[in-house]
Enzyme design. Structure first.
Site, short mmCIF file in Angstrom:
data_model
loop_
_atom_site.label_atom_id
_atom_site.label_comp_id
_atom_site.label_asym_id
_atom_site.label_seq_id
_atom_site.Cartn_x
_atom_site.Cartn_y
_atom_site.Cartn_z
N GLY A 1 0.81 -1.22 0.00
CA GLY A 1 0.00 0.00 0.00
C GLY A 1 0.84 1.27 0.00
O GLY A 1 0.35 2.34 0.31
N LEU A 2 2.13 1.14 -0.36
CA LEU A 2 3.00 2.33 -0.40
C LEU A 2 3.32 2.72 -1.84
O LEU A 2 4.28 3.43 -2.11
CB LEU A 2 4.28 2.08 0.40
CG LEU A 2 4.06 1.75 1.89
CD1 LEU A 2 5.37 1.44 2.59
CD2 LEU A 2 3.33 2.90 2.60
N SER B 1 3.72 0.42 -7.40
CA SER B 1 3.35 0.45 -8.82
C SER B 1 3.44 1.86 -9.40
O SER B 1 3.98 2.05 -10.49
CB SER B 1 1.97 -0.16 -9.06
OG SER B 1 1.06 0.30 -8.11
N GLU C 1 -2.32 2.48 -15.54
CA GLU C 1 -2.81 1.55 -14.52
C GLU C 1 -4.31 1.29 -14.70
O GLU C 1 -4.78 0.17 -14.52
CB GLU C 1 -2.51 2.09 -13.12
CG GLU C 1 -2.76 1.05 -12.06
CD GLU C 1 -1.86 1.16 -10.85
OE1 GLU C 1 -0.81 1.85 -10.93
OE2 GLU C 1 -2.19 0.55 -9.84
N ASP D 1 -1.42 8.69 -6.19
CA ASP D 1 -0.11 8.05 -6.02
C ASP D 1 0.88 8.54 -7.07
O ASP D 1 2.03 8.88 -6.77
CB ASP D 1 -0.23 6.52 -6.12
CG ASP D 1 -1.26 5.97 -5.14
OD1 ASP D 1 -1.70 6.72 -4.25
OD2 ASP D 1 -1.63 4.79 -5.28
N TYR E 1 -11.80 -2.81 -4.70
CA TYR E 1 -11.48 -1.40 -4.96
C TYR E 1 -12.42 -0.85 -6.03
O TYR E 1 -13.04 0.20 -5.86
CB TYR E 1 -10.02 -1.27 -5.39
CG TYR E 1 -9.57 0.16 -5.61
CD1 TYR E 1 -8.95 0.87 -4.58
CD2 TYR E 1 -9.77 0.81 -6.82
CE1 TYR E 1 -8.53 2.19 -4.77
CE2 TYR E 1 -9.36 2.11 -7.02
CZ TYR E 1 -8.74 2.80 -5.99
OH TYR E 1 -8.33 4.10 -6.20
#
Ligand code: GLA
Length: 389
Positions: free
Chosen positions: A125-126, A129, A161, A173, A222
Site C-alpha cells: 500500500g505504499l 506500482s 494503470e 499516487d 477497490y
C-alpha cells in the site's frame, strides 16, 4: 526491499547490457489522510517517502524493449511494434502499460534496454506500482525528443494503470510520486490538480507499520467501491444537477436524501463527504501546529474507513489499536487502498524509534506476525531528481 546504490545499479546494468545507463528515480508514498477521496474528485494529503524505484535505461539500435529487474527473475523482450495488448500478470505490465500510454499520447518511442530496481515494498500500500510507472515514463521519455509536463506524466501513468493493468485507481499516487517535496505533504485537489505544499514539522516522523498482509488494487473490492460512489452520485444528481462527483455533495444534502440511497451506498458517500472535510482541516492543523488535533482526525479517518467504507481488515485494526498509549503517539490510521498493507502513525521524532519497536512487539504478540516498521520523513518526488540531473 534491499537498497542498491545508483552506482551499483549502473554496474549491474553495464554487466547486463555492456553500455552505461541514465537512471531515473520515483518514490513510493504514504497518504496521511484523504483515503478513497481522489477518484471522487476530492482532497488528499500524501507525502513521498524515501523509498525509490530506479529505472536504468540506454537506447538500442533496434526497436526492441528489453526489460530486466533486479528483484524478479523473469526477463521480457518485446518489439515496440507488437507490445502485448493485454496485461501478462507480471512486473513488466507497469512498464508496458506506460509505453502504451506514451504512444497513445503521441510520444514516439525508440528501442531501449531497461533495468528496474525497486525499494518500495511491493503490495504494502505504499505505491510501488506508481513509483515504477513514473520512473519508467521518465526513462522512456528521456530517449525521445519531446518533453512532457510533469502533470501529464502523472496522468499518463494513472491511465496506464487504469487501462492496461485494470485497476481504476485515482491520481494521488502517481501525482505525489512526481511532485513530492522534502519536508512537506501535498494538499492536492484531485479535480483541478492544483496543490499546496504543507510543511511537516521536524519534531514529528511518520512511522509506517506494515501488517505484512498483501493488498491488491486490481482486486474487485477497490473497483466495487468506485462503483458504489458512482451510484451515489447518480442518485443525488437527480436532486442536485450540479453534482458531478461526491466532492460536490455537502453533509446536509447527503443527510437530506439518506432515505433514497441504498444503505451501503449511503455509508460509502458519508465516508467520502466527511473525509474530504477532514483533509482540509488536517492541512490547517499542520499549519497551526495543532498536532493533537491532526492525530484525532487520523483516528476518525481510520474508524470511518473501517465502519463506513469497509476497507480495513483485522490486522490493520490490530495495528491501529496497538499504537494507543505508546509515548510520543499523536494518531494513526490505515493508509492506501486497504484490505492489508500499512498503517501510518504520527509520532514525536525523539520517540519514533522506541515507538517502532514497541508497536512491532505488540503486533507480533497479538497476531504472531513480525511486521516491518519504517520511520519516515517526507521526501522528494521524481521531479526534484530531474532538476538536479
Ligand atoms: C490506492 C489508489 C489511490 C487511492 C487510494 C485510496 O492507493 O492507487 O488512487 O484511491 O488507493 O485512497
Amino acid at each position: 526491499m534491499a537498497k542498491m546504490t545508483v552506482a551499483e545499479l549502473s554496474e549491474r546494468f553495464q554487466r547486463e547490457f555492456h553500455t552505461a545507463p541514465r537512471i531515473f528515480s520515483a518514490p513510493g508514498r504514504v497518504n496521511l489522510i484523504g483515503e478513497h477521496t481522489d477518484y471522487n474528485d476530492g482532497f488528499v494529503l500524501p507525502t513521498a517517502i524515501g523509498f525509490y524505484t530506479r529505472v536504468a535505461i540506454s537506447p538500442r539500435g533496434d526497436s526492441k524493449l528489453a526489460l530486466r529487474s533486479t528483484e524478479f527473475p523473469e526477463n521480457f523482450d518485446f518489439d515496440l511494434a507488437s507490445l502485448p495488448p493485454h496485461k501478462l500478470g507480471a512486473w513488466c505490465d507497469y512498464v508496458v502499460g506506460v509505453a502504451h500510454a506514451l504512444v497513445g499520447a503521441g510520444c514516439a518511442l525508440s528501442g531501449a534496454n531497461l533495468l528496474v530496481h525497486g525499494e518500495v515494498p511491493i503490495g504494502s500500500g505504499l505505491s510501488s506500482s506508481a513509483a515504477l510507472e513514473v520512473a519508467s515514463a521518465l526513462a522512456l521519455l528521456s530517449l525521445g525528443n519531446g518533453a512532457l509536463p510533469l502533470k501529464n506524466v502523472a496522468k499518463l501513468c494513472q491511465s496506464a494503470e487504469n487501462e492496461f493493468v485494470g485497476a481504476r485507481v485515482g491520481i494521488m499516487d502517481q501525482f505525489v510520486s512526481c511532485f513530492g517535496k522534502e519536508g512537506h505533504a501535498l494538499l492536492l485537489d484531485c479535480r483541478s490538480l492544483d496543490f499546496e505544499l504543507v510543511s511537516i514539522p521536524e519534531k514529528v516522523k511518520f512511522v509506517i507499520c506494515n501488517t505484512m498482509v498483501k493488498h491488491q488494487n486490481s482486486s474487485g473490492e477497490y473497483n466495487r467501491r468506485r462503483e458504489e460512489c458512482e451510484q451515489g452520485v447518480e442518485i443525488l444528481s437527480r436532486f442536485y444537477p450540479g453534482i458531478k462527483a461526491l466532492r460536490d455533495v455537502s453533509p446536509i444534502q447527503l443527510a437530506a436524501h439518506a432515505a433514497v440511497l441504498p444503505p451501503v451506498v449511503y455509508k460509502r458517500c458519508q465516508h467520502v463527504v466527511e473525509e474530504n472535510a477532514r483533509v482540509v482541516e488536517t492541512a490547517r492543523d499542520f499549519r497551526s501546529g495543532n498536532l493533537a488535533r491532526v492525530g484525532d482526525l487520523m483516528g476518525d479517518s481510520h474508524r470511518s474507513l473501517r465502519d463506513l467504507y469497509e476497507v480495513s481488515c483485522r490486522e490493520l485494526d490490530i495495528m491501529v489499536e496497538s499504537a494507543q498509549g505508546i509515548p510520543g503517539f499523536y494518531g494513526g490510521r490505515m493508509t492506501g487502498g486497504g484490505f492489508g498493507g500499512c498503517t501510518v502513525n504520527l509520532v514525536e521524532s525523539g520517540q519514533a524509534e522506541s515507538f517502532a519497536s514497541q508497536i512491532a512487539e505488540r503486533y507480533r504478540t497479538k497476531t504472531g506476525i513480525s511486521p516491518d516498521v519504517y520511520v519516515c520523513s517526507p521526501a522528494d518526488g521524481a521531479g526534484a531528481a530531474l532538476k538536479i540531473e
